[in-house]
Write an enzyme that holds these catalytic residues in place. Sequence first.
Site, PDB file in Angstrom:
ATOM      1  CG  LEU A  16      -1.583  -1.242   1.645  1.00 17.78           C
ATOM      2  CD1 LEU A  16      -2.078  -1.265   2.967  1.00 17.78           C
ATOM      3  CD2 LEU A  16      -2.870  -0.403   0.489  1.00 17.78           C
ATOM      4  CB  THR A  17       1.647   3.582  -2.280  1.00 13.36           C
ATOM      5  OG1 THR A  17       2.269   2.578  -3.575  1.00 13.36           O
ATOM      6  CG2 THR A  17       2.125   5.187  -2.594  1.00 13.36           C
ATOM      7  CD  GLN A  27       4.718  -3.501  -4.774  1.00  9.08           C
ATOM      8  OE1 GLN A  27       4.315  -2.781  -4.222  1.00  9.08           O
ATOM      9  NE2 GLN A  27       4.046  -4.474  -5.130  1.00  9.08           N
ATOM     10  CG  HIS A  35       5.074  -3.380  -8.493  1.00  3.16           C
ATOM     11  ND1 HIS A  35       4.045  -3.724  -8.576  1.00  3.16           N
ATOM     12  CD2 HIS A  35       4.143  -2.651  -7.252  1.00  3.16           C
ATOM     13  CE1 HIS A  35       2.417  -3.435  -8.282  1.00  3.16           C
ATOM     14  NE2 HIS A  35       3.457  -2.254  -7.995  1.00  3.16           N
ATOM     15  N   GLY A  36       5.559  -7.253 -10.286  1.00  2.00           N
ATOM     16  CA  GLY A  36       5.032  -7.115 -11.399  1.00  2.00           C
ATOM     17  C   GLY A  36       3.547  -6.663 -12.676  1.00  2.00           C
ATOM     18  CG  ASN A  55      -1.662  -2.882 -10.226  1.00  2.00           C
ATOM     19  OD1 ASN A  55      -2.668  -2.900 -10.554  1.00  2.00           O
ATOM     20  ND2 ASN A  55      -1.670  -2.706  -8.894  1.00  2.00           N
ATOM     21  CE1 TYR A 101       3.017   2.974 -10.411  1.00  3.11           C
ATOM     22  CE2 TYR A 101       2.509  -0.346 -10.338  1.00  3.11           C
ATOM     23  CZ  TYR A 101       2.091   1.943 -10.282  1.00  3.11           C
ATOM     24  OH  TYR A 101       1.204   2.644  -9.338  1.00  3.11           O
ATOM     25  NE  ARG A 130      -0.515  -6.198  -5.880  1.00  2.00           N
ATOM     26  CZ  ARG A 130      -0.970  -5.882  -5.007  1.00  2.00           C
ATOM     27  NH1 ARG A 130      -0.816  -4.560  -5.362  1.00  2.00           N
ATOM     28  NH2 ARG A 130      -2.380  -5.724  -4.779  1.00  2.00           N
ATOM     29  CG  ASN A 165      -0.119   2.933 -13.268  1.00  2.00           C
ATOM     30  OD1 ASN A 165      -0.476   4.462 -13.626  1.00  2.00           O
ATOM     31  ND2 ASN A 165      -0.378   2.612 -12.740  1.00  2.00           N
ATOM     32  N   GLY A 209      -6.162  -4.672   1.135  1.00  2.00           N
ATOM     33  CA  GLY A 209      -5.130  -3.504   0.993  1.00  2.00           C
ATOM     34  C   GLY A 209      -6.157  -2.107   1.724  1.00  2.00           C
TER      35      GLY A 209
END
Length: 360
Positions: A26-27, A103, A178-179, A181, A183, A230, A238, A319
């Site tokens: 969670l950013t 992460q 982090h794979g 969303n 990015y 992930r 995005n 989340g």
Amino acid sequence: MTTSPLFQPSRIGDIDVANRIVMAPLTRSRADEAKGDIPGSAMNVDYYRQRSGAGLIISEGTQVSPVGKGYMATPGIYSEAQVEGWKHITHAVHEAGSKIIAQIWHVGRITHPDLTGGAQPVAPSPLQPQVVAYTHNGKVDVPVPHALTTDEVKQVVQQFRQAAANAMRAGFDGVEIHGANGYLVDQFIRDGANQRTDEYGGSVENRCRFALDVVDACVAEIGAGRVGIRLSPLTSFNDSSDSNPQAVFGHLVEALNTRGIAFIHFIEGETGGPRDLTGFDYAWARQAFKGTYIANNSYTREMAIDAIESGRADAIAFGRLFIANPDLVTRLKLNAALNAPNPKTFYTPGPVGYTDYPTL
């Protein structure tokens, strides 16, 4: 229902966990930006300690390099000061009886020079995504990114490797790549962002190569049982897209299975949105991947218990519910009322909406 397997001890790769409830990454944009994106303030420590009822905590996205940063006040894990800062958090979580993994994250093209010390965003291909960045100079369109050369791609792989090594030095129990969303790792996987003609583009195998190179580098550094990834096969977040998610993510899942990694953390459906999208078969992935399947996306207590008891998932990640309910595991056990999160405080500095949510 406290006897449900959801609340019983389990094992994720090499990590023993007290229950099958995972705190999703969670950013929160509360790192010390002025000193170099350093985590570990007393407030940061309190936030994670409060949520240590989770069997496993996945840290907020943590950039592997200054160019990998896409949001204000997000922490890194590439400097010694950042490693030292994270030690305060991992110690507190372990002291409270939970496990925590980092992460590790590179946003690729989803950033702006205002956030990267003036550096141009990087990506598989020079395609400008239709997104905006929030910077200290306001809301700005992200620019056309620099297309990484083949050599530069390999350098980024090594940044992930170093981040995994740094995570272990900082006291983490492992890493999640982090794979998801939209990015950088996801950008390589999807043909909506990847138009390369070298070994990292074109075919399904080539588009998965960067993700698998990153996985292999992390596995070589810290062991397969402490590495997870992930994925979000169907998200449009995005400005993400792919012409055949089943083909490319199916190949990736099968390749990941041969590596014996600890887990795949799937966002099922649209990130933070509808679950009932078509184009990828999560039930197939559950069967094809022999490691831990962590399911995520708007799970309720009832959905989580059912998914675990039916065998559709091995663990459930929550989340937003963890943002508003530091004692979420206790509340789920008791079927108690849940606090509602306040989106206005998700990314604001200070303790309001961060460490001040009430517990039972």
